[in-house]
Design an enzyme around this catalytic site. Structure first.
Site, PDB file in Angstrom:
ATOM      1  N   TYR A  59      73.559  49.640  20.912  1.00 26.36           N
ATOM      2  CA  TYR A  59      74.198  48.231  21.494  1.00 26.36           C
ATOM      3  C   TYR A  59      73.858  47.327  20.521  1.00 26.36           C
ATOM      4  CZ  TYR A  59      76.006  45.247  24.923  1.00 26.36           C
ATOM      5  OH  TYR A  59      76.508  44.259  25.007  1.00 26.36           O
ATOM      6  N   ARG A  94      78.630  58.185  30.408  1.00 29.49           N
ATOM      7  CA  ARG A  94      79.131  59.326  29.542  1.00 29.49           C
ATOM      8  C   ARG A  94      78.165  59.287  29.070  1.00 29.49           C
ATOM      9  NH1 ARG A  94      83.821  57.154  25.892  1.00 29.49           N
ATOM     10  NH2 ARG A  94      82.525  55.273  25.983  1.00 29.49           N
ATOM     11  N   ASP A 131      94.094  49.462  22.890  1.00 30.03           N
ATOM     12  CA  ASP A 131      93.115  50.175  22.160  1.00 30.03           C
ATOM     13  C   ASP A 131      92.985  49.018  21.066  1.00 30.03           C
ATOM     14  OD1 ASP A 131      91.352  51.628  21.749  1.00 30.03           O
ATOM     15  OD2 ASP A 131      92.040  54.033  22.467  1.00 30.03           O
ATOM     16  N   VAL A 132      91.816  48.503  21.081  1.00 27.90           N
ATOM     17  CA  VAL A 132      90.867  48.300  20.060  1.00 27.90           C
ATOM     18  C   VAL A 132      90.654  49.402  18.848  1.00 27.90           C
ATOM     19  CG1 VAL A 132      90.223  45.887  21.207  1.00 27.90           C
ATOM     20  CG2 VAL A 132      88.775  47.959  21.217  1.00 27.90           C
TER      21      VAL A 132
END
Length: 281
Positions: free
Chosen positions: A145, A190, A53-54
């Site tokens: 983003y 999500r 998990d980064v």
């Protein structure tokens, strides 16, 4: 000597294809993903499927240790794991934006920091960061983003200067829109509950119409093209630091060299709901 690569975000999309490409090329591969149970690829003596998990520094350190323990060395790190987001910035919760940056920016930074002592002990290494055409040309409805990918790109170039004298090279791969991958659909789902104020609706409808335009054949890149670019960035000996994928990314890069007024006119056309939006014409 067989070289070893660690790839983040290997469960699907670009990451999965990149794992397959390196295995075909005869490398040792550490395929990392949050839940190793999601891996469905064929086993191989040259493949280690590892939890990572980064967003978790301990998880990052454990993955680097697992790679060197299994294969004795680590030659290339590919920061591919990422989170997508389509939304209107005004109503995007701050917690969502922070999660986006934790995944797309701070995650790769954690992995770079963990890998550097290994590279230094070996006399060198390579880092490949998968950014986006949004790092070159900010895209409507992807303000947060694009900001995260732009940050990763700038980090890559800047830290590259610091590491050049240690025989550690950094390159970026810039994919454009790849319609065959479910990356954005999956990672943005999500946030379907993020509602835009009515004032934005005409603009949103216009942009959604633009994305429905069919581009010319071969204009957009594919997952395999991205995997090939990552492999090229990992093995290149010419000093190239940017590897672009897709005609849209190439057009964006060329447009950036236009005079300011011409660039402003071009980008207005590029993001209009016409065939020009996907053809670059």
């Amino acid at each position: 000597m067989t070289q070893t690569v660690l790839i983040t975000g290997s469960s699907s999309g670009f990451g999965r294809r990149t794992v397959e490409r390196f295995l075909i090329e005869g490398w040792n591969v550490v395929a990392t993903l949050r839940d190793p149970a999601q891996w469905s690829g064929a086993p191989s003596e040259r493949l280690l499927v590892q939890a990572l998990d980064v967003r978790d520094e301990a998880s990052v350190a454990a993955a680097v240790t697992a790679a060197t323990t299994r294969f004795g060395r680590l030659d290339v790190v590919v920061n591919n794991a990422g989170m997508g987001l389509f939304s209107v910035f005004e109503t995007t919760p701050q917690a969502v934006i922070e999660e986006l940056f934790d995944t797309n920016v701070f995650g790769p930074m954690r992995l770079v920091r963990a890998a550097l002592p290994v590279f230094r002990g070996q006399g060198g290494g390579r880092i490949v960061n998968v950014t986006s055409s949004s790092a070159v040309l900010p895209t409507p409805l992807q303000a947060a983003y694009g900001a995260s990918k732009g940050a990763l790109h700038n980090f890559s170039e800047a830290v590259g200067y610091e590491l050049a004298g240690q025989n550690v090279r950094i390159a970026v791969v810039e994919p454009g829109f790849v319609p065959t991958t479910g990356f954005f659909a999956q990672t943005s789902k999500r946030f379907e509950g993020i509602e835009a104020p009515p004032a934005y609706l005409p603009f949103i409808q216009q942009q959604m119409a633009a994305f429905q335009v069919e581009p010319p054949a071969g204009y957009l890149g594919t997952e395999d093209d991205v995997a090939a670019a990552v492999f090229a960035a990992s093995t290149d000996d010419t000093g190239l630091t940017r590897f672009r994928v897709g005609g849209d990314t190439a057009d964006a890069a060329r447009a950036r060299h236009l005079p300011d007024a011409d660039f402003d006119a071009w980008r207005t056309t590029f993001f209009s709901p016409t065939v020009a939006q996907r053809s670059g014409k």
